[in-house]
Design an enzyme around this catalytic site. Structure first.
Site, PDB file in Angstrom:
ATOM      1  N   ASN A  11      -9.073   1.512   9.665  1.00  0.00           N
ATOM      2  CA  ASN A  11      -8.313   1.187  10.871  1.00  0.00           C
ATOM      3  C   ASN A  11      -8.976   1.807  12.102  1.00  0.00           C
ATOM      4  O   ASN A  11      -9.501   1.131  12.973  1.00  0.00           O
ATOM      5  CB  ASN A  11      -6.864   1.677  10.717  1.00  0.00           C
ATOM      6  CG  ASN A  11      -5.926   1.178  11.810  1.00  0.00           C
ATOM      7  OD1 ASN A  11      -4.740   1.006  11.573  1.00  0.00           O
ATOM      8  ND2 ASN A  11      -6.410   0.926  13.020  1.00  0.00           N
ATOM      9  N   LYS A  23       0.850  -1.187   0.000  1.00  0.00           N
ATOM     10  CA  LYS A  23       0.000   0.000   0.000  1.00  0.00           C
ATOM     11  C   LYS A  23       0.889   1.243   0.000  1.00  0.00           C
ATOM     12  O   LYS A  23       1.662   1.472   0.928  1.00  0.00           O
ATOM     13  CB  LYS A  23      -0.916   0.022   1.232  1.00  0.00           C
ATOM     14  CG  LYS A  23      -1.688   1.335   1.346  1.00  0.00           C
ATOM     15  CD  LYS A  23      -2.536   1.440   2.597  1.00  0.00           C
ATOM     16  CE  LYS A  23      -2.900   2.906   2.846  1.00  0.00           C
ATOM     17  NZ  LYS A  23      -3.726   3.088   4.046  1.00  0.00           N
TER      18      LYS A  23
END
Lengths: 72, 263
Positions: B215, B106
């Protein structure tokens, strides 16, 4: 190299003096790290894990030793 | 709508890897590794993002994430969080590849600390370099359909527009641009950042996204494990809703019960 054979290096931004001759594997062992769980950058270039046992630590080297941590 | 006949076979593929779960979760901000592992389990996620950081050389025996979340079972997606230049991001991912052999990564290159908004010029440059070095970058980006196209051309294997600033939990601010990115993309599109609650995740999926990455929404919930379950259900519900094809909106009411036969 100093007169006593010691090498002055930086590891993760901190100064460290180690006794030469030493390989990067030896340096990791001295710090207490498992080479299979970290990655090593020497003077801005990644050192492949397979090369750690035969790459000599040299005076003035700058190391970054990293591992994987939690993140988003 | 290209609804598959068998919904249970609904999966998505990024860079040749196929996943059933469309929820990717981060591994930061948890109170403990145990709580983190329990939340990942409850979320059903098959991919987790992780960061690359310096080893604490004064205490190298601290427990590690890999002791709690098995990288053989869950795909680790190393990120470049905290990088503000292409060079820093590339350096970080080269180290990640050496640490665990990961090429699916990522990429995020941030523009400023206040908003954590992506620096698209640096992001595009880093994408090109990483792709040329054999990486498969999933790229965090602005919710801009043109930027998304450019990233795809530069070698991004997935584009991941923000719904709102990282860690803000504000929900998807611009549904129009997310939908335009989805319509224009030929690689997977995942909303990355900004999701705060389960309904936000469902909205992302209803817009046709291939997945959602989050997250803080889970880690900072009062009960992270319960929220992880909620997010799993929301992503699935949103996906099914998208596949089912929603009804047309009307300006006024339309009764559901027949008007004929009224007493």
């Amino acid at each position: 190299m100093a007169i006593d054979g010691s090498l002055s290096v930086r590891v993760n931004g901190e100064h460290r003096r180690v006794m030469g001759p030493m390989t990067i594997s030896g340096l990791l062992r001295e710090i207490g790290l498992d080479p299979h769980r970290v990655a090593v950058e020497r003077n801005l270039a990644v050192v492949p894990r397979s090369r750690l046992p035969d790459t000599a630590v040299e005076d003035g080297d700058d190391y970054e030793i990293v591992h994987i941590v939690g993140g988003g | 709508m290209n609804a598959p006949q068998d919904i249970s076979a609904d999966s998505w593929t990024v860079a040749g890897r196929t996943f059933a779960s469309r929820l990717i979760v981060g591994t930061g901000k948890y109170k403990s590794f145990e709580q983190n592992a329990a939340a990942v389990e409850a979320s059903g996620a098959e991919i987790v993002t992780v960061a690359v950081r310096r080893v604490n050389i004064s205490d190298p025996t601290q427990p590690m994430l890999t002791d709690f979340i098995d990288p053989k079972k869950i795909t680790y997606l190393p990120n470049t969080a905290g990088c503000f230049t292409a060079e820093e991001a590339i350096r970080t991912l080269r180290l990640a590849r050496e640490a665990g052999g990961w090429t699916l990564v990522k990429l995020e290159v941030l523009g400023e600390a206040k908003t954590l908004y992506p620096d698209m010029r640096e992001t595009l440059r880093a994408t090109e370099v990483l792709a040329s070095e054999g990486f498969e970058p999933m790229v965090y980006c602005v919710d801009d359909p043109i930027a998304a196209k450019q990233l795809e051309e530069a070698g991004a294997v997935a584009v991941m527009p923000l719904g709102a600033p990282i860690g803000s939990g504000l929900g998807i601010q611009n549904r129009v641009t997310i939908r335009l990115i989805v319509e224009g993309a030929s690689v997977p599109v995942l909303v990355d950042a900004g999701v705060g609650s389960a309904s936000d995740a469902a909205v992302a999926m209803e817009l046709g996204c291939d997945g959602v990455l989050m997250n803080t929404a889970i880690a900072e919930a009062k009960d992270p494990v319960l929220m992880a379950r909620a997010m799993k259900a929301a992503v699935e519900a949103g996906r099914l809703s998208y596949l089912a094809g929603r009804m047309q909106k009307r300006r006024y009411a339309d009764p559901s019960s027949p008007l004929a036969g009224l007493i």
